[in-house]
Write a protein that holds these residues in place. Structure first.
Motif, PDB file in Angstrom:
ATOM      1  N   ALA A  82      -1.792   3.440  14.308  1.00  0.00           N
ATOM      2  CA  ALA A  82      -0.953   3.530  13.114  1.00  0.00           C
ATOM      3  C   ALA A  82      -1.453   4.667  12.230  1.00  0.00           C
ATOM      4  N   LEU A  83      -2.746   4.629  11.934  1.00  0.00           N
ATOM      5  CA  LEU A  83      -3.312   5.599  11.017  1.00  0.00           C
ATOM      6  C   LEU A  83      -3.330   7.008  11.591  1.00  0.00           C
ATOM      7  N   SER A  84      -3.686   7.129  12.872  1.00  0.00           N
ATOM      8  CA  SER A  84      -3.770   8.482  13.440  1.00  0.00           C
ATOM      9  C   SER A  84      -2.378   9.115  13.531  1.00  0.00           C
ATOM     10  N   ASP A  85      -1.371   8.304  13.901  1.00  0.00           N
ATOM     11  CA  ASP A  85       0.010   8.812  13.914  1.00  0.00           C
ATOM     12  C   ASP A  85       0.411   9.333  12.541  1.00  0.00           C
ATOM     13  N   LEU A  86       0.158   8.508  11.539  1.00  0.00           N
ATOM     14  CA  LEU A  86       0.607   8.872  10.188  1.00  0.00           C
ATOM     15  C   LEU A  86      -0.135  10.095   9.661  1.00  0.00           C
ATOM     16  N   LYS A  87      -1.438  10.149   9.936  1.00  0.00           N
ATOM     17  CA  LYS A  87      -2.213  11.323   9.503  1.00  0.00           C
ATOM     18  C   LYS A  87      -1.666  12.592  10.144  1.00  0.00           C
ATOM     19  N   GLN A  88      -1.389  12.505  11.448  1.00  0.00           N
ATOM     20  CA  GLN A  88      -0.856  13.655  12.162  1.00  0.00           C
ATOM     21  C   GLN A  88       0.517  14.043  11.598  1.00  0.00           C
ATOM     22  N   LEU A  89       1.310  13.048  11.265  1.00  0.00           N
ATOM     23  CA  LEU A  89       2.643  13.326  10.718  1.00  0.00           C
ATOM     24  C   LEU A  89       2.543  14.067   9.382  1.00  0.00           C
ATOM     25  N   PHE A  90       1.609  13.632   8.535  1.00  0.00           N
ATOM     26  CA  PHE A  90       1.463  14.299   7.234  1.00  0.00           C
ATOM     27  C   PHE A  90       0.876  15.709   7.387  1.00  0.00           C
ATOM     28  N   PHE A  91       0.021  15.867   8.389  1.00  0.00           N
ATOM     29  CA  PHE A  91      -0.504  17.206   8.687  1.00  0.00           C
ATOM     30  C   PHE A  91       0.642  18.134   9.113  1.00  0.00           C
ATOM     31  N   LEU A  92       1.484  17.641  10.022  1.00  0.00           N
ATOM     32  CA  LEU A  92       2.597  18.465  10.512  1.00  0.00           C
ATOM     33  C   LEU A  92       3.620  18.759   9.417  1.00  0.00           C
ATOM     34  N   ALA A  93       3.826  17.769   8.550  1.00  0.00           N
ATOM     35  CA  ALA A  93       4.777  17.965   7.439  1.00  0.00           C
ATOM     36  C   ALA A  93       4.385  19.190   6.626  1.00  0.00           C
ATOM     37  N   GLU A  94       3.065  19.352   6.433  1.00  0.00           N
ATOM     38  CA  GLU A  94       2.574  20.509   5.695  1.00  0.00           C
ATOM     39  C   GLU A  94       2.896  21.795   6.443  1.00  0.00           C
ATOM     40  N   LYS A  95       2.687  21.769   7.759  1.00  0.00           N
ATOM     41  CA  LYS A  95       2.946  22.951   8.580  1.00  0.00           C
ATOM     42  C   LYS A  95       4.437  23.283   8.658  1.00  0.00           C
ATOM     43  N   ILE A 108       0.827  -1.216   0.000  1.00  0.00           N
ATOM     44  CA  ILE A 108       0.000   0.000   0.000  1.00  0.00           C
ATOM     45  C   ILE A 108       0.860   1.264   0.000  1.00  0.00           C
ATOM     46  N   LYS A 109       0.484   2.213  -0.850  1.00  0.00           N
ATOM     47  CA  LYS A 109       1.250   3.461  -0.936  1.00  0.00           C
ATOM     48  C   LYS A 109       0.394   4.690  -0.630  1.00  0.00           C
ATOM     49  N   SER A 110      -0.840   4.474  -0.131  1.00  0.00           N
ATOM     50  CA  SER A 110      -1.649   5.651   0.217  1.00  0.00           C
ATOM     51  C   SER A 110      -2.367   5.444   1.537  1.00  0.00           C
ATOM     52  N   LEU A 111      -2.467   6.530   2.286  1.00  0.00           N
ATOM     53  CA  LEU A 111      -3.114   6.458   3.597  1.00  0.00           C
ATOM     54  C   LEU A 111      -4.602   6.131   3.467  1.00  0.00           C
ATOM     55  N   THR A 112      -5.232   6.623   2.404  1.00  0.00           N
ATOM     56  CA  THR A 112      -6.656   6.338   2.176  1.00  0.00           C
ATOM     57  C   THR A 112      -6.874   4.836   2.047  1.00  0.00           C
ATOM     58  N   LYS A 113      -6.035   4.218   1.212  1.00  0.00           N
ATOM     59  CA  LYS A 113      -6.115   2.773   1.011  1.00  0.00           C
ATOM     60  C   LYS A 113      -5.864   2.040   2.339  1.00  0.00           C
ATOM     61  N   LEU A 114      -4.895   2.524   3.084  1.00  0.00           N
ATOM     62  CA  LEU A 114      -4.562   1.900   4.372  1.00  0.00           C
ATOM     63  C   LEU A 114      -5.765   1.949   5.309  1.00  0.00           C
ATOM     64  N   GLU A 115      -6.438   3.112   5.297  1.00  0.00           N
ATOM     65  CA  GLU A 115      -7.608   3.282   6.162  1.00  0.00           C
ATOM     66  C   GLU A 115      -8.705   2.294   5.775  1.00  0.00           C
ATOM     67  N   GLU A 116      -8.874   2.070   4.453  1.00  0.00           N
ATOM     68  CA  GLU A 116      -9.865   1.096   3.973  1.00  0.00           C
ATOM     69  C   GLU A 116      -9.607  -0.276   4.563  1.00  0.00           C
ATOM     70  N   ILE A 117      -8.356  -0.646   4.634  1.00  0.00           N
ATOM     71  CA  ILE A 117      -8.017  -1.995   5.080  1.00  0.00           C
ATOM     72  C   ILE A 117      -7.979  -2.130   6.596  1.00  0.00           C
ATOM     73  N   LEU A 118      -7.292  -1.156   7.263  1.00  0.00           N
ATOM     74  CA  LEU A 118      -7.129  -1.267   8.725  1.00  0.00           C
ATOM     75  C   LEU A 118      -8.300  -0.676   9.503  1.00  0.00           C
ATOM     76  N   GLY A 145     -10.286   3.073  10.584  1.00  0.00           N
ATOM     77  CA  GLY A 145      -9.731   4.370  10.986  1.00  0.00           C
ATOM     78  C   GLY A 145      -9.365   4.483  12.453  1.00  0.00           C
ATOM     79  N   ALA A 146      -9.530   3.382  13.196  1.00  0.00           N
ATOM     80  CA  ALA A 146      -9.439   3.522  14.646  1.00  0.00           C
ATOM     81  C   ALA A 146      -8.026   3.419  15.211  1.00  0.00           C
ATOM     82  N   GLY A 147      -7.158   2.683  14.543  1.00  0.00           N
ATOM     83  CA  GLY A 147      -5.867   2.341  15.146  1.00  0.00           C
ATOM     84  C   GLY A 147      -4.907   3.513  15.273  1.00  0.00           C
TER      85      GLY A 147
END
Lengths: 496, 496
Positions: free
Chosen positions: A314-327, A298-308, A310-312
């Motif tokens: 793993a996903l919340s960490d990565l989402k937050q990381l990509f949010f901060l990367a933008e900032k 898997i190469k996209s967070l959306t796809k990852l969310e489909e499989i895992l 949205g609760a874990g």
């Protein structure tokens, strides 16, 4: 000296040894001692095909059958540094200093404090049972007191040791960096070095993913400083928690987690069937292996969310990381890639690696979160993350891109007496300039002016200060600005 | 793990090991695995009397009879660095950096180029047969490929190796400096470290004594920079040619010269009768020994001239050196002392050592001319001289004088979000400041203001940048100058 030490040839021209004809590897060399020229011996030696033991002729890595020659060794020392290590002559040292200066400057910008640890540590500090490459290539030995020690393969275990030692005396978070030499021992000749320097930055005491975001930001800052752009380099980011969630579904023991990660880390390096075999050998079922490999592609967070879902974490960490990367302003540098797990057993959360977009080189740097390392050493766990950035691949990349800087020697003044009797005056002039903070290459011998100009050019001197009889009788010295050719005389006490 | 490795105790709290009662040195410790507190174990361990092998209980240096305990080792790692080595936590590292910065700055002022060599070298590079302390304490071992290697005890042999390797490709003179870690192995506990850093400056290719004069000048410059004066420190200077001339009178073989020097170097350390015995044991007559000791007691060049006559090189070199010292401006720092020979076998001419005038400490630094070192490695000889300056005694001296600097951490800004939702904005602010070259400690967690002020004080921050909701709605941040308490709001794009 043991006979196996055949790589060391000492030639002592002042001893009138009769050097017997000897059989050296595939070459028979007849040597005579009188009038022998060490440079010739050298060139003969360097014409020998390189072998693992620098001339031992055994099979690569073989310890048996040492060559039975060299009874009376040719007394010429091997002028090369030990296999897999480097000398740093001035030109290499300038490049190393330039690189390290940038490591240190970036660390300073991020408010990190420098630390260091012994290059030699107890072997036990590095022993982990996950089949890591870094562990298998440990440069370990027994010291003269029969202790098992190792030249450190990485800095993190020493850092963990120091953090445990300091205990509660240091206020968290710690933001520490180090630039240190690390060692590995490979028996096989693969053109790889046995030592490299590594820049580490670590944040100890921050559980939030802001820490990882800050670390990646610092590496981006480093890349920008040395002329590397987001089109040259990117970061693949994932979290080991992704893997953990998959493994949990298949009730795979937590103890196996490190091992599974080490296997998966080789996914781009060895055939996929081998990976599958290895995963099965640690107890994963066929189904689990297939699902795992699916997730890893898997190469996209959306796809990852489909499989895992949205609760874990793993996903919340990565989402937050990509949010901060933008900032932080480095979104274009990072991408999600579930196959990234990194090759160290101790990572527990976010992992990342810097890669060249042309795909020619090994990983440039890598890091991640290691929240449970301290307890493996008997300490209380403290959340932590960090990265390692070696001095080898980055230089290859800069060469590839044609932006490796040429750092040249620069001495401000060259001071020269035109008469041997004025050598003392030249010393006074040099001292005067050095006291003012000016660098001076003092010509220490009586040399012709032509020689002095050549040397001035080689050291990129800005000024030539000439101490001549005529001027000195007036208490003056001659000054020549080397860039413009401008020339003048100046009183010694007016020389700036 | 071999049973002899008893100094390493790994405690893994997450493994439910049953740790058997075990006999550890003179203490019997009953331990239970459940709820065990690693810190308690630690304090018990540190209450043990220190032994040579950190707990092996054998006689000092004894290899026999390893303790038969620790079958199932207590899984707690030793948190100290290996015996005789140091960690550099931030405060120690700042001091080290301050010292090294001064080494490098002085070297730069003198137009020297930095070099480095591997910390690990072939053992053969350091083998000399003169009974030197440095040789007897070689930190040597066999590597995994059965080669005899050593952690370097000094830098000069590696420098010589590199000079031979470079051959005629480098224009002379070379003026090189290095700051590198050196190692020694002592079995006995004497409170001495097994590693230290050494600053070396070497001039290769200058036969004249101007080179030695320049080297001593650079050390004087260093001392002055760090606040040491001529009333704190002096240089004892002599020449090995003095000794050579005496030995020649008694027809003592040149081969013995190095050995005689090593014996004489111990003159202040062991009883004079031992010195005499040692000198006789290498073949010197009673008369020769007495005359030699007479000469060694000389402290003035005039007296030396009376005894040796004015013709020899020893005297002319030393006279020229004292003349140049005056011209360089450091006459008050140096004095002639015939007993100075230095403890390395390879010196051939002028030798010198820096000493504290109160006589409390070991030599601070030392050096000399080594015109024939290269040929002992099979190279062509090139006139050379250099010095080594360790990082240990100088720090002791600075402490003695009460002028060891307190180098403190200084970060220009501390940036903090007052609301978790503003963490991203804080990241943007930090990036903006760092892009302008300002150092920023970014607060990575949501912390109370009290905590932030405490941290700001600890890192000596100049400014606190607060990202709060009210200000941010106006596109502004709060700035507090921490020295004055001055506070204001500023638009993000106007933040300098």
């Amino acid at each position: 000296m043991s006979p196996i030490l055949s790589s060391v040839h000492i030639l002592h021209p002042r001893l009138s040894l009769y050097v017997k004809p000897l059989f050296l590897c595939k070459f028979t060399l007849l040597r005579q001692s009188l009038g022998i020229n060490p440079r010739i011996l050298l060139s003969v030696a360097s014409a020998l095909p390189p072998t693992e033991d620098g001339g031992s002729c055994g099979r690569s890595g073989s310890l048996s059958a040492p060559p039975r020659v060299i009874e009376e060794a040719v007394q010429k020392i091997d002028v090369n540094p030990p296999k897999g290590t480097r000398d740093f002559p001035p030109e290499e040292m300038r490049l190393r200093n330039w690189l390290f200066h940038n490591f240190r400057e970036v660390s300073r910008l991020y408010g990190f404090e420098e630390v260091d640890f012994p290059v030699l540590e107890s072997e036990a500090l590095f022993i982990r049972k996950a089949g890591e490459e870094i562990r298998d290539q440990l440069y370990c030995f027994e010291d003269r007191g029969n202790r098992r020690v190792a030249l450190r393969p990485e800095l993190t275990p020493s850092l963990a040791r120091l953090v445990i030692q300091k205990g509660k005396s240091v206020p968290l978070p710690l933001k520490w960096f180090a630039v240190g030499q690390c060692w590995r021992y490979e028996r096989m000749t693969r053109g790889r070095r046995r030592e490299h320097y590594q820049w580490n930055m670590d944040i100890i005491g921050v559980p939030e993913v802001t820490a990882e975001a800050e670390l990646i930001s610092s590496i981006v800052t480093f890349f920008k400083r040395i002329g590397i752009t987001a089109s040259d380099v990117g970061f693949k980011v994932s979290s080991r928690k992704v893997l953990q969630e998959v493994l949990k579904c298949y009730s795979i023991s937590e103890n196996l987690f490190g091992k599974v990660c080490i296997i998966i880390d080789k996914i781009d390096k060895i055939p996929i069937d081998e990976i599958k075999k290895d995963l099965k050998s640690v107890g994963m079922s066929e189904d689990a292996v297939e699902e795992l490999l699916q997730v890893l592609s898997i190469k996209s967070l959306t796809k990852l969310e489909e499989i895992l879902g949205g609760a874990g974490e793993a996903l919340s960490d990565l989402k937050q990381l990509f949010f901060l990367a933008e900032k932080f302003g480095y979104s274009e540098w990072i991408q999600f890639d579930a196959s990234v797990v990194r090759g160290l057993a101790y990572y527990t959360g976010v992992v990342f690696e810097g890669f060249d977009r042309e795909g020619k080189l090994r990983a440039i740097c890598g890091g991640g979160r290691y929240d449970r390392l301290l307890s493996t050493f008997g300490g209380d766990d403290i959340p932590a993350c960090g990265f390692g950035f070696g001095d080898a691949v980055i230089v290859e990349l800069l060469k590839e891109k044609g932006i490796l800087p040429e750092v040249s020697l620069q001495v401000e003044n060259i001071v020269c007496a035109l008469d041997p009797d004025l050598q003392g005056v030249a010393a006074t002039v040099a001292t005067l300039l050095r006291d003012k903070g000016q660098s001076v290459d003092l010509v220490l011998e009586n040399k012709p002016l032509k020689w002095v100009f050549k040397r001035a050019a080689r050291i990129n001197a800005q000024r030539l200060i000439l101490v001549g009889n005529t001027e000195w009788q007036k208490g003056m010295v001659g000054v020549k600005i080397l860039s413009s050719g401008e020339q003048y005389e100046v009183k010694l006490d007016e020389l700036e």
